[in-house]
Write an enzyme that holds these catalytic residues in place. Sequence first.
Site, PDB file in Angstrom:
ATOM      1  N   LYS A   1      -3.902  -1.294   3.508  1.00  0.00           N
ATOM      2  CA  LYS A   1      -5.362  -1.477   4.144  1.00  0.00           C
ATOM      3  C   LYS A   1      -6.291  -1.088   2.684  1.00  0.00           C
ATOM      4  CE  LYS A   1      -4.606   0.189   8.603  1.00  0.00           C
ATOM      5  NZ  LYS A   1      -3.123   0.315   8.554  1.00  0.00           N
TER       6      LYS A   1
HETATM    7  C1  LIG Z   1      -2.248  -0.173   9.420  1.00  0.00           C
HETATM    8  C2  LIG Z   1      -1.036  -0.529   9.141  1.00  0.00           C
HETATM    9  C3  LIG Z   1      -0.196  -1.353   9.646  1.00  0.00           C
HETATM   10  C4  LIG Z   1      -0.568  -2.293  10.943  1.00  0.00           C
HETATM   11  O1  LIG Z   1      -1.514  -3.176  10.523  1.00  0.00           O
HETATM   12  P1  LIG Z   1      -2.207  -4.209  11.720  1.00  0.00           P
HETATM   13  O2  LIG Z   1      -3.217  -4.532  10.973  1.00  0.00           O
HETATM   14  O3  LIG Z   1      -2.953  -2.797  12.420  1.00  0.00           O
HETATM   15  O4  LIG Z   1      -1.345  -5.031  12.521  1.00  0.00           O
HETATM   16  C5  LIG Z   1       1.318  -1.479   9.240  1.00  0.00           C
HETATM   17  N1  LIG Z   1       1.646  -0.757   8.329  1.00  0.00           N
HETATM   18  C6  LIG Z   1       1.030   0.136   7.569  1.00  0.00           C
HETATM   19  C7  LIG Z   1       1.628   0.970   6.860  1.00  0.00           C
HETATM   20  C8  LIG Z   1      -0.230   0.462   8.111  1.00  0.00           C
HETATM   21  O5  LIG Z   1      -1.073   1.157   7.449  1.00  0.00           O
END
Ligand SMILES: *Cc1c(COP(=O)(O)O)cnc(C)c1O
Length: 475
Positions: A119
């Site tokens: 993120k």
């Molecule tokens: C947010 C997140 C996901 C999922 O991603 P999406 O875009 O919601 O599908 C997977 N792994 C980690 C470590 C995350 O922080």
Amino acid sequence: MGILRYISTRSGSGDESTSFSFDDVLLAGLARDGGLYVPVEWPRFGKAEIRALQGLPYTDIALKVIQPFVGDSIPGPDLQAMIADSYASFDHPAVAPLIQSDSNEWVCELFHGPTLAFKDYPLQLVGRLFDYVLKKQGRRVTIIGATSGDTGSAAMEAGRDKDGMEVFFLYPHGRVSNVQRRQMTTLNAANVHAIALDGSFDDCQDMVKALFADHGFRDSQNLSAMNSINWARIVSQIVYYFTSALALGAPDRKIAFSVPSGNFGNVYAGYAARKMGLPIEKFIVGSNANDILTRYFGSGEMSTAEVVPTLSPSMDIQISSNFERLLFDQYGRDGVALAKVMERFRRDGSINFGKSRWRAMGKLFEGFRLGDNATKDVIATVYRDSKILLDPHSAIGVSAGRQAELTPHTALVCMATAHPAKFPDAVEEATGVRPELPAYLAGLFERKERMTRLPNDIDTVRNFIIENSAKREAA
Ligand SMILES: *Cc1c(COP(=O)(O)O)cnc(C)c1O
């Protein structure tokens, strides 16, 4: 092509009167009609244009990919500076490096940012874009959100010390990991506030929804969000699909991506890259026990279920919000029809989008589910065979990718969405090795924590937000 405009997945045609600029969609998040923003038309790169990107650094490719979505909302040099600044602090020169994990398989490490999860890749840039547009418009916003761990720290890190915003994140008291909590409470920036709410993650989410629904409060505070449906987040995630495909020989070699998924935001960014002309054969969607996507791709029926806690908490979700963007194309970009369908889904908790759409999506997407024990097994196997430590989310991606049927010679890229040290207990249990935090976070456990514990009471939370943003406004 003219300047790119955006429409909502729940609106009509896409004429100028119902379309929006990048600035509009950046700050708005959700559209007024409850839909999600998508571009009226996809920017497209031909093979020669894609080839011309081979060998360029991450930030150069990012500029080429992101610029067409921004249009004239931000002058090129300013965008370029923001991109450079966003990824300058990442602790790998490739930003999103590929590690070979098998003869035709690579792990794309998306955890070299400040909070060790993917993120950071979108949010570092989105924080700067918000700041830029707010300054231009002379506005301030209050950003609120609920987090079960990763999103909060990444958004708070992205919003820290930005003049135009005051950031509040609610997390369930006592229910996030020590690393996750400390990443939110040790930021030492006056404009970000961690709120430990007495309640569950659902209570935090309900609280945020209730605050947004309070229109007086919403308007007086200029409430905003940087949540997973934010269009600019999607755009900045497209970049690493390009960089990894290019590094492996695209557009002259077939690539498949395996992505551990929750809200379908990350994998949708891959779909967007494909729409832009990047040749991608398949997307493999990994889920934990919260497997709404696996069940849909398997059966053609989408139905919600209770959320169960797993070793991969960032994927513990009930509904994959960004899936609506994929559906928009499946419904021939007919927002009026899609609005009805989504309304029915909300009411009934289950829906069938029809066999032909299901088949069409099944050609490009395949879903696999992995329980906690199987996840630990994969972490152990991959460590034994290739000495790569995977966190539980990334392990689900690798396992899903290995289960998929691909044409021979296709290069498989598995997205590693979190650093193993973010989930040290599960990794240690599986491998006997306790992953270490990178040097720049080594002091995390010595830093002083700052958070406010509040009861699950909307008046108390609202007052806390009002008082704290007023304090800074006056300062
Ligand atoms: C947010 C997140 C996901 C999922 O991603 P999406 O875009 O919601 O599908 C997977 N792994 C980690 C470590 C995350 O922080």
